[in-house]
Design a protein around this motif. Structure first.
Motif, PDB file in Angstrom:
ATOM      1  N   THR A  30      37.621  33.844  47.872  1.00 59.23           N
ATOM      2  CA  THR A  30      39.030  34.098  48.160  1.00 59.23           C
ATOM      3  C   THR A  30      39.852  34.202  46.886  1.00 59.23           C
ATOM      4  OG1 THR A  30      39.463  31.727  48.365  1.00 59.23           O
ATOM      5  CG2 THR A  30      38.927  32.908  50.401  1.00 59.23           C
ATOM      6  N   THR A  31      39.187  34.261  45.740  1.00 59.62           N
ATOM      7  CA  THR A  31      39.916  34.247  44.475  1.00 59.62           C
ATOM      8  C   THR A  31      40.139  35.653  43.928  1.00 59.62           C
ATOM      9  OG1 THR A  31      39.897  33.428  42.187  1.00 59.62           O
ATOM     10  CG2 THR A  31      37.775  33.983  43.167  1.00 59.62           C
ATOM     11  N   SER A  32      41.235  35.831  43.193  1.00 57.97           N
ATOM     12  CA  SER A  32      41.505  37.098  42.528  1.00 57.97           C
ATOM     13  C   SER A  32      41.091  37.038  41.057  1.00 57.97           C
ATOM     14  CB  SER A  32      42.987  37.452  42.639  1.00 57.97           C
ATOM     15  OG  SER A  32      43.792  36.455  42.031  1.00 57.97           O
ATOM     16  N   SER A  33      40.438  35.957  40.660  1.00 58.55           N
ATOM     17  CA  SER A  33      39.898  35.824  39.303  1.00 58.55           C
ATOM     18  C   SER A  33      38.390  36.063  39.352  1.00 58.55           C
ATOM     19  CB  SER A  33      40.173  34.426  38.747  1.00 58.55           C
ATOM     20  OG  SER A  33      41.566  34.162  38.684  1.00 58.55           O
ATOM     21  N   TRP A  34      37.818  36.570  38.258  1.00 55.44           N
ATOM     22  CA  TRP A  34      36.381  36.793  38.217  1.00 55.44           C
ATOM     23  C   TRP A  34      35.640  35.483  38.392  1.00 55.44           C
ATOM     24  CZ3 TRP A  34      34.738  41.373  39.116  1.00 55.44           C
ATOM     25  CH2 TRP A  34      35.413  42.495  38.647  1.00 55.44           C
ATOM     26  N   ALA A  35      34.628  35.490  39.270  1.00 55.08           N
ATOM     27  CA  ALA A  35      33.872  34.270  39.565  1.00 55.08           C
ATOM     28  C   ALA A  35      32.404  34.619  39.773  1.00 55.08           C
ATOM     29  CB  ALA A  35      34.423  33.590  40.811  1.00 55.08           C
ATOM     30  N   ASP A  36      31.529  33.649  39.436  1.00 52.33           N
ATOM     31  CA  ASP A  36      30.105  33.819  39.701  1.00 52.33           C
ATOM     32  C   ASP A  36      29.846  33.819  41.206  1.00 52.33           C
ATOM     33  OD1 ASP A  36      29.419  33.859  36.977  1.00 52.33           O
ATOM     34  OD2 ASP A  36      29.238  31.673  36.896  1.00 52.33           O
TER      35      ASP A  36
ATOM     36  N   LYS B 131      23.786  38.932  35.607  1.00 52.70           N
ATOM     37  CA  LYS B 131      24.403  38.476  36.849  1.00 52.70           C
ATOM     38  C   LYS B 131      25.590  39.365  37.192  1.00 52.70           C
ATOM     39  CE  LYS B 131      27.575  35.197  34.578  1.00 52.70           C
ATOM     40  NZ  LYS B 131      28.013  33.786  34.498  1.00 52.70           N
ATOM     41  N   LEU B 132      26.046  39.244  38.422  1.00 51.91           N
ATOM     42  CA  LEU B 132      27.272  39.893  38.874  1.00 51.91           C
ATOM     43  C   LEU B 132      28.344  38.839  39.073  1.00 51.91           C
ATOM     44  CD1 LEU B 132      25.926  42.414  41.542  1.00 51.91           C
ATOM     45  CD2 LEU B 132      27.160  43.033  39.453  1.00 51.91           C
ATOM     46  N   GLN B 133      29.589  39.203  38.758  1.00 53.36           N
ATOM     47  CA  GLN B 133      30.740  38.402  39.154  1.00 53.36           C
ATOM     48  C   GLN B 133      31.586  39.248  40.098  1.00 53.36           C
ATOM     49  OE1 GLN B 133      32.679  37.086  35.492  1.00 53.36           O
ATOM     50  NE2 GLN B 133      31.498  35.194  35.501  1.00 53.36           N
ATOM     51  N   TRP B 134      32.418  38.583  40.892  1.00 49.66           N
ATOM     52  CA  TRP B 134      33.263  39.312  41.838  1.00 49.66           C
ATOM     53  C   TRP B 134      34.668  38.743  41.860  1.00 49.66           C
ATOM     54  CZ3 TRP B 134      31.394  38.110  47.557  1.00 49.66           C
ATOM     55  CH2 TRP B 134      31.243  36.740  47.720  1.00 49.66           C
ATOM     56  N   ARG B 135      35.614  39.528  42.372  1.00 50.83           N
ATOM     57  CA  ARG B 135      36.997  39.087  42.522  1.00 50.83           C
ATOM     58  C   ARG B 135      37.668  39.902  43.613  1.00 50.83           C
ATOM     59  NH1 ARG B 135      41.469  41.264  38.464  1.00 50.83           N
ATOM     60  NH2 ARG B 135      42.527  41.108  40.479  1.00 50.83           N
ATOM     61  N   ASN B 136      38.660  39.286  44.252  1.00 51.07           N
ATOM     62  CA  ASN B 136      39.430  39.948  45.303  1.00 51.07           C
ATOM     63  C   ASN B 136      40.599  40.730  44.733  1.00 51.07           C
ATOM     64  OD1 ASN B 136      38.060  39.241  47.649  1.00 51.07           O
ATOM     65  ND2 ASN B 136      39.102  37.275  47.807  1.00 51.07           N
ATOM     66  N   TYR B 137      41.139  41.604  45.568  1.00 50.43           N
ATOM     67  CA  TYR B 137      42.374  42.320  45.237  1.00 50.43           C
ATOM     68  C   TYR B 137      43.528  41.332  45.126  1.00 50.43           C
ATOM     69  CZ  TYR B 137      46.490  45.269  46.024  1.00 50.43           C
ATOM     70  OH  TYR B 137      47.718  45.872  45.937  1.00 50.43           O
TER      71      TYR B 137
END
Length: 199
Positions: A52-58, A158-164
Motif C-alpha cells: 500500500t506504499t507509494s515508496s519503493w519497497a522490496d 531483485k524487483l522493488q515495487w510502489r503504488n501510484y
C-alpha cells in the motif's frame, strides 16, 4: 589407454570428463567462445503479496534456495567478462491506477527508463483503469535485460515495487485485487531467472 603428452604439444588418452571439476572456468575458455551458457538460477514466487506504499519497497519472499525474506535471485559469476541475462515474469494488478516495478542489482537500479521531469523511473508497470472488472484480472508482465556486472562476487537481483498513491490503495502480486478464494478467483506465480553467459 594411457595418457600421453606428445612432443607436438597435444595430449592423447584423456577421456571425456577426465578433468577434475572446476578445472575449466569461463575465464580460461579460449577467445571466440563467448555466448556459452555457464549457469542458470531461478527464483519462483508462488505466494501472494500486497503493498500500500507509494515508496519503493522490496517484495516479500526468498531467494532461489528458499533463504531470506526478500524475493530475489543470487548468482556468483565465474568471470568478470560474463554477462548476466535477467528474465523477469510477474503477475500483478494495481488496485488503483498504477503500480511500478524496478530491477536492482544489489542496491543499484538497472534497466530503468531515462529521467524526464517528474516521471517515475522504472522497469515496467501495470495499470488499472478503475474499472470494476479489472480487479478480477492478473496482468502478466515480462522483461529481458543483459547486465554486465564485471564481478565475480555474489550478486543479488531483485524487483522493488510502489503504488501510484499511498493509503488504502493496494497492489497485489500473484493474485487478484479481490482476495476471494472461490473457484472463479485465481493465483499465479512470478519468476526471476538469471543466466550467466560467457563474455
Amino acid at each position: 589407454m594411457p595418457i600421453t603428452i606428445n612432443g607436438s604439444g597435444t595430449i592423447t588418452g584423456l577421456s571425456a570428463g577426465g578433468l577434475p571439476a572446476g578445472s575449466v572456468t569461463g575465464a580460461t575458455l579460449a577467445s571466440g567462445v563467448g555466448g556459452k551458457i555457464l549457469q542458470v538460477v531461478s527464483s519462483t514466487k508462488t505466494d501472494a503479496s500486497t503493498t500500500t506504499t507509494s515508496s519503493w519497497a522490496d517484495i516479500a519472499g526468498t531467494d532461489q534456495a528458499g533463504s531470506g525474506s526478500i524475493w530475489c535471485a543470487k548468482i556468483t559469476p565465474a568471470a568478470t567478462s560474463s554477462k548476466i541475462w535477467v528474465l523477469l515474469n510477474v503477475n500483478a494488478n494495481a488496485g488503483d491506477r498504477y503500480c511500478g516495478f524496478k530491477l536492482l542489482r544489489d542496491s543499484t537500479d538497472i534497466a530503468i527508463g531515462d529521467a524526464s521531469g517528474s516521471c517515475t523511473r522504472l522497469t515496467f508497470s501495470t495499470f488499472n483503469q478503475d474499472e470494476a472488472d479489472d480487479d478480477l484480472l492478473m496482468f502478466n508482465m515480462g522483461q529481458n535485460y543483459i547486465d554486465s556486472p564485471s564481478s565475480t562476487s555474489e550478486l543479488t537481483y531483485k524487483l522493488q515495487w510502489r503504488n501510484y498513491s499511498s493509503g488504502t490503495v493496494t497492489t497485489v502480486i500473484n493474485r487478484l485485487v479481490s482476495s476471494s478464494t472461490d473457484s472463479w478467483s485465481g493465483r499465479g506465480a512470478s519468476t526471476i531467472t538469471l543466466v550467466e553467459i560467457a563474455g
